[in-house]
Design a protein around this motif. Sequence first.
Motif, PDB file in Angstrom:
ATOM      1  N   PHE A 189       0.834  -1.216   0.000  1.00 15.61           N
ATOM      2  CA  PHE A 189       0.000   0.000   0.000  1.00 15.61           C
ATOM      3  C   PHE A 189       0.857   1.250   0.000  1.00 15.61           C
ATOM      4  CE2 PHE A 189      -4.535  -0.368   0.221  1.00 15.61           C
ATOM      5  CZ  PHE A 189      -4.787  -1.676   0.579  1.00 15.61           C
ATOM      6  N   CYS A 224      -6.788   6.156   3.819  1.00 13.07           N
ATOM      7  CA  CYS A 224      -8.158   5.665   4.038  1.00 13.07           C
ATOM      8  C   CYS A 224      -8.287   4.224   3.555  1.00 13.07           C
ATOM      9  CB  CYS A 224      -9.171   6.527   3.281  1.00 13.07           C
ATOM     10  SG  CYS A 224      -9.433   8.125   3.994  1.00 13.07           S
ATOM     11  N   CYS A 225      -7.810   3.974   2.334  1.00 11.82           N
ATOM     12  CA  CYS A 225      -7.947   2.625   1.791  1.00 11.82           C
ATOM     13  C   CYS A 225      -7.158   1.626   2.624  1.00 11.82           C
ATOM     14  CB  CYS A 225      -7.461   2.597   0.340  1.00 11.82           C
ATOM     15  SG  CYS A 225      -8.498   3.552  -0.751  1.00 11.82           S
ATOM     16  N   TRP A 226      -5.937   2.017   3.025  1.00 11.31           N
ATOM     17  CA  TRP A 226      -5.141   1.096   3.820  1.00 11.31           C
ATOM     18  C   TRP A 226      -5.813   0.798   5.146  1.00 11.31           C
ATOM     19  CZ3 TRP A 226      -2.971   2.016   8.637  1.00 11.31           C
ATOM     20  CH2 TRP A 226      -2.209   0.958   9.142  1.00 11.31           C
ATOM     21  N   MET A 227      -6.378   1.836   5.775  1.00 13.29           N
ATOM     22  CA  MET A 227      -7.011   1.640   7.079  1.00 13.29           C
ATOM     23  C   MET A 227      -8.133   0.634   6.967  1.00 13.29           C
ATOM     24  SD  MET A 227      -7.581   4.689   9.726  1.00 13.29           S
ATOM     25  CE  MET A 227      -8.415   5.784   8.655  1.00 13.29           C
ATOM     26  N   MET A 228      -8.944   0.790   5.919  1.00 15.83           N
ATOM     27  CA  MET A 228     -10.084  -0.110   5.797  1.00 15.83           C
ATOM     28  C   MET A 228      -9.602  -1.542   5.581  1.00 15.83           C
ATOM     29  SD  MET A 228     -13.460   0.440   3.775  1.00 15.83           S
ATOM     30  CE  MET A 228     -14.772  -0.725   3.982  1.00 15.83           C
ATOM     31  N   TRP A 229      -8.607  -1.711   4.707  1.00 21.77           N
ATOM     32  CA  TRP A 229      -8.099  -3.054   4.473  1.00 21.77           C
ATOM     33  C   TRP A 229      -7.507  -3.632   5.743  1.00 21.77           C
ATOM     34  CZ3 TRP A 229      -3.075  -4.500   5.237  1.00 21.77           C
ATOM     35  CH2 TRP A 229      -2.812  -5.855   4.944  1.00 21.77           C
ATOM     36  N   ILE A 274      -8.091  -2.938   8.872  1.00 17.86           N
ATOM     37  CA  ILE A 274      -9.085  -3.285   9.892  1.00 17.86           C
ATOM     38  C   ILE A 274      -9.709  -4.627   9.570  1.00 17.86           C
ATOM     39  CG2 ILE A 274     -11.341  -2.618  10.770  1.00 17.86           C
ATOM     40  CD1 ILE A 274     -10.430   0.288  10.479  1.00 17.86           C
ATOM     41  N   THR A 320      -4.103  11.012   1.440  1.00 16.87           N
ATOM     42  CA  THR A 320      -5.316  10.775   2.240  1.00 16.87           C
ATOM     43  C   THR A 320      -6.071   9.564   1.722  1.00 16.87           C
ATOM     44  OG1 THR A 320      -5.491  13.170   2.366  1.00 16.87           O
ATOM     45  CG2 THR A 320      -7.325  11.907   3.215  1.00 16.87           C
ATOM     46  N   ALA A 321      -6.203   9.476   0.379  1.00 21.06           N
ATOM     47  CA  ALA A 321      -6.923   8.332  -0.184  1.00 21.06           C
ATOM     48  C   ALA A 321      -6.210   7.033   0.150  1.00 21.06           C
ATOM     49  CB  ALA A 321      -7.038   8.500  -1.699  1.00 21.06           C
TER      50      ALA A 321
END
Lengths: 823, 70
Positions: free
Chosen positions: B10, B45-50, B52, B41-42
């Motif tokens: 990522f 966000c994407c990394w955080m969701m993955w 989690i 930022t994008a």
Amino acid sequence: MGERRGGGGCCPPMDLFRSEPMQLVQVVIPVESAHLTVSYLGDLGLLQLKDLNADKSPFQRTYAAQIKRCGEMARKLRFFKEQMSKAGVVPSIKSTTLADSNVDDLETKLGELEAELVEINANGEKLQRAYSEMVEYKLVLQKVGEFFHSAHSIATAQHREIESQHTGEESVDTPLLRDQEMATDASKQMKLGFLCGLVPREKSMAFERILFRATRGNVFLKQAEIEEPVMDPASGEKVEKNIFLVFYSGERAKNKILKICEAFGANRYPFSEDLGKQAQMITEVMGRLSELKTTIDAGLAHRGNLLQTIGDQYEQWSRLVRKEKAIYHTLNMLSLDVTKKCLVAEGWCPVFATKQIQDALQRAAFDSNAQVGAIFQVLQTKELPPTYFRTNKFTSAFQEIVDAYGVARYQEANPGVYTIVTFPFLFAVMFGDWGHGICLLLASLMFIFREKKLSGQKLGDITEMTFGGRYVILMMAIFSIYTGLIYNEFFSVPFELFGPSAYACRDLSCRDATTVGLIKVRDTYPFGVDPAWHGTRSELPFLNSLKMKMSILLGVAQMNLGIILSYFNAKFFGNCINIWFQFIPQMIFLNSLFGYLSILVIVKWCTGSQADLYHIMIYMFLSPTDDLGENQLFPGQKTVQLVLLLLALISVPWMLLPKPFLLKKQHEERHRGNSYMPLETTEHSFQLETTPDAHGDHEEFEFSEIFVHQLIHTIEFVLGAVSNTASYLRLWALSLAHSELSSVFYEKVLLLAWGFNNVIILIVGIIIFIFATVGVLLVMETLSAFLHALRLHWVEFQNKFYEGNGYKFHPFSFALASDEDDF
Amino acid sequence: MGFVVTSLIFTVIGILASLCTRVFCNSGPSTNLLLVTLVITATVCCWMMWAIVYLAQMKPLIVPILTDGE
């Protein structure tokens, strides 16, 4: 608050993050070049003028007469538009460049055209009226002629009968009787007169009755219906009419009948009994009818041509008139100098536009052959400038979303920057389905590819909004595809796209699969939710736990971002008090409670412990010194919790108490010397009074007000920390709703239809599935998720740092003006 | 593939994307900073969701229990 100390020393400037620096300028324009100057400034569109004549009524202003002229021209153009739409002529949209046509020429031309059009209309009406009358006359001639003819033939037949009866007898007194009969016949014939004409069918009964009563029954009325409706000359509409024929005797009866006919709007027409004359009349009338028809057609064609020529130029003219009106309205806002030789304008403009404005002024002075050029001068002021963000077609939609809540105060951090990414992302968290995401993507691409064509057209309200938000929808769709892949839902169907599922049966016979379940045999599914979960009994407990914790984690992250933005604001405005006594205690409070919760969630996931997080958090407050027992997630947890609890407790008075006292001290320091220099202060205060908008630095400091304000702020933050964090659970709730709806439509509609093995039922099922998906999921759910993502931004994110009490920069620009008003 | 490895992937994607925007849409330092901020930022966000979702499945406390008739 905040002196405009253009700081930003901590970080390099970023587009769109803060408002463009604005300055208050004063422009002095000589009167002869005023019109041209304002015109060029309007083309440039970077200057917002203040109304310096606000106290004058519209009639007292300098250019009221010119505005009236423009209003007259606008009225004439409106009249043309009405006539064109009645005749079905569409004004052509081709925008030929405005060859700087003179306004006076246009005025005279419009006047001429209007007079011509009015004359043509009047003539047309007269001709039409004459035509209708002729048509009616023709009908009367035909019908009454028929009647007389039939009556005559009956009479001659009867006469012949009587004669044949009488020829047989030969007596002395027969000739006498015949003479008497003939004599009486002749005298009767001379006194009986008749009138004929047309009366509207609905009034015919009343007409007959009143005629009967008025003449005491001494008239003979014959009516015949006309099959088709006839155009009434007076009203111009098609009315059903009857032909009437009244026989009367005597002058008085005649007058009464005439008056009654007038009262009922019955048109009378002359009719002669002579057959020869009748035929002549008929041919005459036919001739006149055809004449009138050709004349009317020629008239209509002429009118059509005139309207067509008007239609070609309509757009151009209306643009010119609108422009003139705008220029004069603006000129009215400038104040006339005492010498009456120049106009003074005051307004806001962005600092980067200085050169462009000066160029425009120079050009105008040159083009209008003025002796003196315009003077451009920057004024110093403490007034709050308007906020201006330079957005392009992509960022403007997001900025509008933020502005809808409140326009940013001048030079405070703009949440729009992060909204560009976080808004579609939070939407996608609630929408997560890559099938639906692809549909949204196709819809938004459809709008984007036809951008140029659609932006010129006039669209309906809803289409206009959707078109304006096409880039927002595009971003939402892209993120939805991503979250859909993570949730592993394609119209609620999971796929094994990224490798084998991590779960398998405990043994080869899969006996326990429905009782105890599968076990994890391989590594975690590498990207997203494992496809094995879909359709199982424990799917919902697992997904609920996952999504709730995800919502909390995302929420805490976004709220921390908000508080950090408040730090950047404080740094920019040089507000140390805010940094030490607002930013730091806020960070400490939020993170020692909810940041700690987030860390606990992550630790629990990483260690696979069975600790109960609710229990830990609640008992952290209720009995912090108790032993944790089986809820221990890491060694030393008890001391850590105690420390965090203490930090959270101290941060509340830290937020509340010091700031008001420090502000008071600051205020006293700033105005300590004032009382020692009375003379200067009075001069100072006079100057403050003369500048019309002297505000900001007012030397009023109510300690109680400041304290209450800080108290409210503290309570709001402390309580809000809990409620805002819980508010983020809507990410879980909407995502659950979406996936449940999606799976219901898939299983109960599509699979059910498939199960019947019948083509017709399958097609019906597919159609229902498509309609349900589009109507409920793609439209309703999109709007719903949009709204909730919006709320999360407006309330939970922005209340950490955003003030939003600025006003938007609204420059004088012809491009903007033509979008707004339509006269 | 492991948590750390994918997180590194990522990061690499994020850096590549920012470099691409810097190369393809170069229009002034302030605009560049805005674009890089958006890309980062994008990516975050994407990394955080993955991350989690990945972490939640690493050591599961409940397992899939199939419904009857499957």
